[in-house]
Structures are given as structure tokens and as C-alpha cells.
Design an enzyme around this catalytic site. Structure first.
Site, PDB file in Angstrom:
ATOM      1  N   PRO A  88       0.509  -1.324  -0.133  1.00 30.56           N
ATOM      2  CG  PRO A  88      -0.013  -1.047   2.563  1.00 30.56           C
ATOM      3  CD  PRO A  88       0.541  -2.047   1.178  1.00 30.56           C
ATOM      4  CD  GLU A 115       1.594  -3.942  10.757  1.00 31.41           C
ATOM      5  OE1 GLU A 115       1.583  -3.445  10.218  1.00 31.41           O
ATOM      6  OE2 GLU A 115       0.147  -5.340  10.523  1.00 31.41           O
ATOM      7  NE  ARG A 157      -8.741  -6.946 -20.217  1.00 30.85           N
ATOM      8  CZ  ARG A 157      -8.367  -5.822 -20.829  1.00 30.85           C
ATOM      9  NH1 ARG A 157      -7.131  -4.984 -20.701  1.00 30.85           N
ATOM     10  NH2 ARG A 157      -9.709  -5.654 -21.728  1.00 30.85           N
ATOM     11  CG  ASP A 172      -9.401  -2.363 -21.872  1.00 35.28           C
ATOM     12  OD1 ASP A 172     -10.684  -2.666 -22.602  1.00 35.28           O
ATOM     13  OD2 ASP A 172      -8.426  -2.256 -22.100  1.00 35.28           O
TER      14      ASP A 172
HETATM   15 CL1  6GU Z   1       0.024  -3.849  -3.913  1.00 35.95          CL
HETATM   16  N1  6GU Z   1      -0.596  -4.691  -1.234  1.00 35.95           N
HETATM   17  C1  6GU Z   1      -1.244  -4.609   0.105  1.00 35.95           C
HETATM   18  N2  6GU Z   1      -0.848  -5.104   0.819  1.00 35.95           N
HETATM   19  N3  6GU Z   1      -2.089  -3.746   0.181  1.00 35.95           N
HETATM   20  C2  6GU Z   1      -2.653  -3.038  -1.010  1.00 35.95           C
HETATM   21  C3  6GU Z   1      -1.603  -3.393  -1.516  1.00 35.95           C
HETATM   22  C4  6GU Z   1      -1.051  -3.671  -1.874  1.00 35.95           C
HETATM   23  N4  6GU Z   1      -2.509  -2.039  -2.826  1.00 35.95           N
HETATM   24  C5  6GU Z   1      -3.626  -0.925  -1.753  1.00 35.95           C
HETATM   25  N5  6GU Z   1      -3.652  -2.308  -1.157  1.00 35.95           N
END
Ligand code: 6GU
Length: 246
Positions: A88, A115, A157, A172
Site C-alpha cells: 500500500p 506489516e 491481457r 478500454d
Molecule cells: Cl499492492 N498490497 C497490500 N498489502 N495492500 C494494498 C496494496 C498492495 N495496494 C493497496 N493496498
């Protein structure tokens, strides 16, 4: 393209045997290899995590299994792969980035849980291969596995020969060209009447110019409703182009 995925949940990737990706693998267009991180542990409990230095909640993935896994998967080859770390806290994964990744011959995904992974793992990998941290959106998943599925499907894809209809990637939402930064509008199929609703007559007219104009109009309407900030971006880009051509 070759894709290696290192995870403590190889079973999570069963969907990669289905549909478009399953067929691309069977056709030899896509070589996906799954690896269980725990096979690079040596203790009785196959430990992959430990408490964080400095304190705090949760657990952190230990560096040693990751180091051994990456050495084994990516180490021997003369041309190294690109290492993708879904997190994230990564840079945003976009259709444009997907296009870039689809041009790579070899990707390795390192799926973190808990974590996250000890920060020395990507720092060490960077000595030998390009490394990139990617986020699929502003929310927190329990681990990188589902994000990896999203990225692998999006990239796959775009590979030559994987889509049945090569045009559909051009049309798309988020594709570049005439539909740049626009969402796709509504689509219809037979029957022409269903539960009192008609298909928009222009789509039955056979006038391809009129169909294109209608689709663009509907794309603008949908984008204004659902993602107005995309229109602002498009406007800023067009203004930039105009200024540079003056
Ligand atoms: Cl790529 N990994 C994780 N664990 N949480 C996320 C993410 C990735 N992208 C958004 N939230």
C-alpha cells in the site's frame, strides 16, 4: 513473458489456471511459476516473520527466507528480472504502468504479509535488479497476494496474442488514444428490446461515424458522473499541448 510469484500462499493463485490467463499459459504465451517462501526456511516451524525492531503492532517478514528465495529464483540468470513488491506504500499501479510492465520479458512478484517485508530485502535486491513497489489503490489489503493477482491479470491481457480481440484493449477505459482518460460508456447486445428498454437506435444504424461520436459522448457523460477529476486531468493535458504548440 515469464512471471515468478513468491508467497506463503501458493494456493491463492489457483485462479491463474482459469479463463484468459489459463489459456495463455496453455498456449505457451505466459510462463507463470509459483514458489512457497517457506521452502527457503530451515527451522521446524518454517518461520517467516518476527517482531518489529522499535516496537509496534504486528509482525515483519524476516529477510533471510526472502534473500534465499530471490537468489534462487532470480540469481542464476544472466539478464535479471524486474522485481515487483505489492504494497500500500508503493507508487500507483495504473494502466500506463501495466503497459510498461507488459513489455518486460520477466517479472518476479514478492508477496508480503503482516506489516511488510524487512526493508533490507528490496535494498539488497536493488544491487542486482530493478525493483519497484506498487500499490493498487488507497486501501489496505491483508497481503500482497490479491494485488499480485490484479497486476498479473492486467499485464497479461496486454500481451500479444492473449486477448481474443486485439481491438478491445485499445477501447478500454484508461487506454490511450481517443479514449485517453475517459471511462467506457454503456454497451449492449441482442435482443434489441428487453423488458421495455430499447438499445439506442444509433447503434443499429450502421453509421460508424455516428456510433463513434455517440460512444465518445457517452464516455464523457460517464466520466463526468463517476470520475470528474479525470476530465480536469484531460483538460490540463490538452492545455499543455496547446501551449507547447504556440
Ligand atoms: Cl499492492 N498490497 C497490500 N498489502 N495492500 C494494498 C496494496 C498492495 N495496494 C493497496 N493496498
Amino acid at each position: 513473458m515469464r512471471i515468478d510469484i513468491i508467497t506463503i500462499f501458493p494456493d491463492y493463485f489457483a485462479p491463474l489456471e482459469l479463463s484468459l490467463i489459463g489459456k495463455a499459459r496453455a498456449a505457451g504465451l505466459l510462463d507463470i511459476r509459483l514458489h512457497d517462501l517457506r521452502s527457503w526456511t530451515h527451522d521446524r516451524h518454517s518461520t517467516v516473520d518476527d517482531t518489529p525492531y522499535g516496537g509496534g503492532p504486528g509482525m515483519v517478514m524476516k529477510p533471510e527466507p526472502w534473500g534465499a528465495a530471490l537468489d534462487s529464483v532470480a540469481g542464476a540468470a544472466e539478464a535479471p528480472p524486474r522485481l515487483v513488491l505489492p504494497t500500500p506504500s508503493g507508487t500507483p499501479f495504473t494502466q500506463e504502468r501495466a503497459k510498461g510492465l507488459s513489455q518486460e520479458p520477466w517479472l518476479v512478484f514478492a508477496c508480503g504479509r503482516y506489516e511488510g517485508i524487512d526493508a533490507r530485502v528490496p535494498a539488497d535486491a536493488e544491487r542486482r535488479m530493478p525493483v519497484e513497489e506498487l500499490s493498487i489503490g488507497d486501501y489496505v489489503l491483508a497481503g500482497g497476494e490479491s494485488a499480485t493477482l490484479v497486476i498479473v491479470e492486467t499485464v497479461s491481457r496486454l500481451l500479444p496474442g492473449v486477448l481474443g480481440n486485439a481491438e478491445s484493449a485499445v477501447q478500454d477505459s484508461f487506454a490511450s488514444g481517443a479514449m485517453e482518460n475517459l471511462l467506457e460508456g454503456p454497451v449492449y447486445t441482442k435482443p434489441a428490446q428487453w423488458r421495455g428498454q430499447e438499445v439506442p437506435p444509433v447503434l443499429l444504424s450502421g453509421d460508424h461515424g455516428a456510433v463513434d461520436r455517440w460512444r465518445r459522448h457517452e464516455a464523457l457523460r460517464k466520466t463526468a458522473r463517476n470520475r470528474p477529476e479525470l476530465l480536469r486531468e484531460l483538460a490540463d493535458r490538452r492545455l499543455d499541448e496547446l501551449e507547447r504548440s504556440d
